[in-house]
Design an enzyme around this catalytic site. Structure first.
Site, PDB file in Angstrom:
ATOM      1  N   GLY A  50      11.555 -35.596 -45.201  1.00 31.28           N
ATOM      2  CA  GLY A  50      10.310 -35.829 -44.471  1.00 31.28           C
ATOM      3  C   GLY A  50       9.385 -34.635 -44.470  1.00 31.28           C
ATOM      4  O   GLY A  50       8.313 -34.674 -43.887  1.00 31.28           O
ATOM      5  N   CYS A  51       9.800 -33.561 -45.109  1.00 30.23           N
ATOM      6  CA  CYS A  51       8.940 -32.384 -45.217  1.00 30.23           C
ATOM      7  C   CYS A  51       8.285 -32.368 -46.589  1.00 30.23           C
ATOM      8  O   CYS A  51       8.934 -32.664 -47.591  1.00 30.23           O
ATOM      9  CB  CYS A  51       9.749 -31.101 -45.040  1.00 30.23           C
ATOM     10  N   GLN A  52       7.020 -32.006 -46.604  1.00 31.49           N
ATOM     11  CA  GLN A  52       6.284 -31.893 -47.852  1.00 31.49           C
ATOM     12  C   GLN A  52       6.855 -30.751 -48.696  1.00 31.49           C
ATOM     13  O   GLN A  52       7.034 -30.879 -49.895  1.00 31.49           O
ATOM     14  CB  GLN A  52       4.818 -31.638 -47.513  1.00 31.49           C
TER      15      GLN A  52
END
Length: 140
Positions: A50-52
């Site tokens: 969920g982290c870029q």
């Protein structure tokens, strides 16, 4: 120091800065002081989904307290995870599970992040709490 005390300390530190340019710089500096994850833990299973950017987090239990180490390939993200590691590391799992995270709003972090970074922040908090739940379960 309790999680709440640490979070209040972080709020005080961020309130010393006049604008977000200075706060971003402070976050970058915090990222440079982050207790770095050992290279052996920089694996896909330790990446926060969920982290870029890539963010790796590892947790170990020591004397009933969780110790977090982390790293990121992006300087702002590294600063964000540094703030969370500082808040939750060296704390009992149950305290991490029940900890409030409203300090993030109080320092104005969420409102100054892009939507993808804000989602990443939520994922980071969720992952740290999941580690705490896993370790708390093992303690019973």
């Amino acid at each position: 120091m309790s999680i709440k005390d640490i979070q209040n300390e972080i709020i005080d530190e961020f309130s010393m800065f006049e604008d977000w340019e200075e706060r971003y710089q402070y976050m970058i500096d915090l990222g440079k002081d982050l207790p770095l994850i050992d290279d052996q833990y920089k694996t896909d299973s330790n990446i926060i989904k969920g982290c870029q950017s890539k963010v790796w987090v590892h947790a170990e239990m020591e004397d009933g307290k969780l110790i977090f180490t982390a790293d990121s390939d992006a300087i702002i993200t590294k600063g964000i995870i540094a703030i969370l590691v500082r808040s939750f590391s060296n704390q009992p799992p149950k305290d991490i599970i029940h900890a409030e995270t409203d300090f993030i709003d109080q320092i104005g972090l969420k409102e100054h992040l892009s939507p993808t970074r804000a989602n990443g922040l939520v994922s980071m908090v969720k992952q740290l709490k999941m580690y705490a739940i896993a370790y708390q379960t093992q303690m019973k």
